[in-house]
Write an enzyme that holds these catalytic residues in place. Structure first.
Site, PDB file in Angstrom:
ATOM      1  N   GLY A   1       1.778   2.509  10.625  1.00  0.00           N
ATOM      2  CA  GLY A   1       2.703   3.637  10.482  1.00  0.00           C
ATOM      3  C   GLY A   1       3.329   4.083  11.784  1.00  0.00           C
ATOM      4  O   GLY A   1       3.919   5.163  11.845  1.00  0.00           O
TER       5      GLY A   1
ATOM      6  N   GLU B   1      -6.011  -4.809  10.319  1.00  0.00           N
ATOM      7  CA  GLU B   1      -5.041  -3.731  10.520  1.00  0.00           C
ATOM      8  C   GLU B   1      -5.354  -2.983  11.812  1.00  0.00           C
ATOM      9  O   GLU B   1      -6.164  -2.043  11.807  1.00  0.00           O
ATOM     10  CB  GLU B   1      -5.105  -2.760   9.341  1.00  0.00           C
ATOM     11  CG  GLU B   1      -4.699  -3.381   8.025  1.00  0.00           C
ATOM     12  CD  GLU B   1      -3.918  -2.401   7.168  1.00  0.00           C
ATOM     13  OE1 GLU B   1      -2.828  -2.753   6.737  1.00  0.00           O
ATOM     14  OE2 GLU B   1      -4.399  -1.276   6.973  1.00  0.00           O
TER      15      GLU B   1
ATOM     16  N   GLU C   1      -7.053   4.935   7.270  1.00  0.00           N
ATOM     17  CA  GLU C   1      -6.787   6.350   6.964  1.00  0.00           C
ATOM     18  C   GLU C   1      -7.975   6.955   6.217  1.00  0.00           C
ATOM     19  O   GLU C   1      -8.290   8.130   6.398  1.00  0.00           O
ATOM     20  CB  GLU C   1      -5.485   6.470   6.153  1.00  0.00           C
ATOM     21  CG  GLU C   1      -4.279   6.237   7.050  1.00  0.00           C
ATOM     22  CD  GLU C   1      -3.036   5.752   6.325  1.00  0.00           C
ATOM     23  OE1 GLU C   1      -2.988   5.789   5.080  1.00  0.00           O
ATOM     24  OE2 GLU C   1      -2.099   5.310   7.024  1.00  0.00           O
TER      25      GLU C   1
ATOM     26  N   HIS D   1      -9.664   1.345   4.275  1.00  0.00           N
ATOM     27  CA  HIS D   1      -8.411   1.539   5.023  1.00  0.00           C
ATOM     28  C   HIS D   1      -8.674   2.536   6.154  1.00  0.00           C
ATOM     29  O   HIS D   1      -9.436   3.484   5.997  1.00  0.00           O
ATOM     30  CB  HIS D   1      -7.324   2.062   4.082  1.00  0.00           C
ATOM     31  CG  HIS D   1      -5.966   2.048   4.706  1.00  0.00           C
ATOM     32  ND1 HIS D   1      -5.560   3.008   5.603  1.00  0.00           N
ATOM     33  CD2 HIS D   1      -4.937   1.168   4.591  1.00  0.00           C
ATOM     34  CE1 HIS D   1      -4.329   2.726   6.003  1.00  0.00           C
ATOM     35  NE2 HIS D   1      -3.920   1.611   5.403  1.00  0.00           N
TER      36      HIS D   1
ATOM     37  N   SER E   1       2.910  -2.002  10.418  1.00  0.00           N
ATOM     38  CA  SER E   1       4.366  -1.961  10.633  1.00  0.00           C
ATOM     39  C   SER E   1       5.053  -3.287  10.331  1.00  0.00           C
ATOM     40  O   SER E   1       5.971  -3.699  11.047  1.00  0.00           O
ATOM     41  CB  SER E   1       4.673  -1.470  12.060  1.00  0.00           C
ATOM     42  OG  SER E   1       4.151  -0.170  12.252  1.00  0.00           O
TER      43      SER E   1
ATOM     44  N   ASN F   1       0.857  -1.186   0.000  1.00  0.00           N
ATOM     45  CA  ASN F   1       0.000   0.000   0.000  1.00  0.00           C
ATOM     46  C   ASN F   1       0.892   1.234   0.000  1.00  0.00           C
ATOM     47  O   ASN F   1       1.432   1.609   1.035  1.00  0.00           O
ATOM     48  CB  ASN F   1      -0.909  -0.001   1.238  1.00  0.00           C
ATOM     49  CG  ASN F   1      -1.745   1.259   1.304  1.00  0.00           C
ATOM     50  OD1 ASN F   1      -1.940   1.942   0.293  1.00  0.00           O
ATOM     51  ND2 ASN F   1      -2.247   1.587   2.495  1.00  0.00           N
TER      52      ASN F   1
ATOM     53  N   LYS G   1       0.018   4.270  -0.402  1.00  0.00           N
ATOM     54  CA  LYS G   1      -0.666   5.482   0.071  1.00  0.00           C
ATOM     55  C   LYS G   1      -0.416   6.609  -0.947  1.00  0.00           C
ATOM     56  O   LYS G   1      -0.385   6.342  -2.135  1.00  0.00           O
ATOM     57  CB  LYS G   1      -0.194   5.853   1.475  1.00  0.00           C
ATOM     58  CG  LYS G   1      -0.152   4.634   2.405  1.00  0.00           C
ATOM     59  CD  LYS G   1       0.031   4.986   3.835  1.00  0.00           C
ATOM     60  CE  LYS G   1       0.227   3.713   4.642  1.00  0.00           C
ATOM     61  NZ  LYS G   1      -0.087   3.869   6.032  1.00  0.00           N
TER      62      LYS G   1
HETATM   63  C1  PEP Z   1      -1.014   0.293   5.827  1.00  0.00           C
HETATM   64  O1  PEP Z   1      -0.928   1.393   5.313  1.00  0.00           O
HETATM   65  O2  PEP Z   1      -1.952  -0.440   5.528  1.00  0.00           O
HETATM   66  C2  PEP Z   1       0.018  -0.128   6.772  1.00  0.00           C
HETATM   67  C3  PEP Z   1      -0.120  -1.266   7.369  1.00  0.00           C
HETATM   68  O3  PEP Z   1       1.067   0.755   6.961  1.00  0.00           O
HETATM   69  P1  PEP Z   1       2.448   0.432   7.753  1.00  0.00           P
HETATM   70  O4  PEP Z   1       2.981  -0.871   7.209  1.00  0.00           O
HETATM   71  O5  PEP Z   1       3.341   1.585   7.406  1.00  0.00           O
HETATM   72  O6  PEP Z   1       2.120   0.342   9.190  1.00  0.00           O
END
Ligand code: PEP
Length: 249
Positions: free
Chosen positions: A174, A168, A98, A96, A212, A11, A13
């Site tokens: 993040g 998630e 975000e 997601h 992460s 992803n 973003k």
């Molecule tokens: C994501 O954006 O779905 C995500 C899991 O980000 P990160 O791996 O940076 O935590």
């Protein structure tokens, strides 16, 4: 039990121009040439075509990061499922955190987006996860169950196995904080149980962990019984790091 092909999704973003996306794919492809897994890249809308064109003949699939539930209409700034299909995009990330947090993405819209994606021939990657407050209050399972029930409400039971679920936890996205393999496994197993209660072929559903994920923690997370892959944010921006995560699956 049905085979579940591991799926590792990047992803991006709001990162990477068309030129940067092209460089990434050119660097990634030789590194993952031998993989048997599904490798999915989720670029911003503007770079979808560049990634699609470079990945023909490879294991890489392309996903958008969002779509509108209607096929067309007066929805300024939006993109529909048929528009994505026309570009040879195969999947779409929906819900997601975000988008839920910053853009008001609501379960009501997701309940329409998931079936709209399926109807158009796109594989939905539906994200669900709890906040830190919810986890601390012991409400993780309640949040996951509510989201799954709401977002999949309009999907026929026999099509649920076509939806990929990404667990998630919001506190791990993040932040550099990763769920422990036990926490991630427990939540993914719970998600599978909820889908089973819905009457779905739950053992066929692919459930990804996101939050992460990095080369250093991927192998342990991905070895858990109910974790079938990863949705990777930050570490997916570098082709070498992302290729290492694909390899560890
Ligand atoms: C994501 O954006 O779905 C995500 C899991 O980000 P990160 O791996 O940076 O935590």
């Amino acid at each position: 039990m049905p085979d579940r092909t591991p799926c590792i999704a990047a992803n991006w973003k709001m990162h990477k121009t068309v030129a940067e996306a092209g460089e990434f794919v050119d660097a990634l492809l030789p590194r993952i040439a031998a993989t048997q897994h599904d490798v999915v890249i989720c670029p911003p809308f503007t770079a979808l075509s560049a990634v699609v064109e470079r990945r023909y003949g490879t294991a890489v699939k392309v996903a958008a990061q969002n779509m509108h539930e209607e096929d067309s209409g007066a929805f300024t700034g939006e993109v529909s499922a048929p528009m994505l299909v026309e570009l040879d995009v195969e999947a779409v990330v929906l819900g997601h955190s975000e988008r839920r947090q910053y853009f008001g993405e609501a379960d009501e819209a997701l309940a329409r987006k998931v079936p709209a994606a399926l109807a158009a021939g796109l594989e939905p990657i539906l994200c669900v996860g709890e906040s830190e407050e919810a986890r601390d209050a012991g409400q993780t399972e309640g949040v996951l169950e509510r989201r799954l029930q709401a977002d999949l409400a309009e999907v026929e039971d026999d099509r649920i196995a076509e939806v990929v679920i990404a667990y998630e936890p919001i506190w791990a996205i993040g932040t550099g904080r990763t769920a422990t393999p036990e926490q991630a496994q427990e939540a993914c197993a719970f998600i599978r149980d909820v889908l089973r209660e819905r009457g779905a072929a739950a053992d066929a559903v692919r459930i990804l962990y996101g939050g992460s994920v990095k080369p250093a923690n991927a192998a342990e997370l991905l070895s858990q019984a109910d974790i079938d892959g990863a949705l990777v944010g930050g570490a997916s921006l570098d082709p070498e790091e992302f290729a290492q995560i694909v390899e560890s699956a």
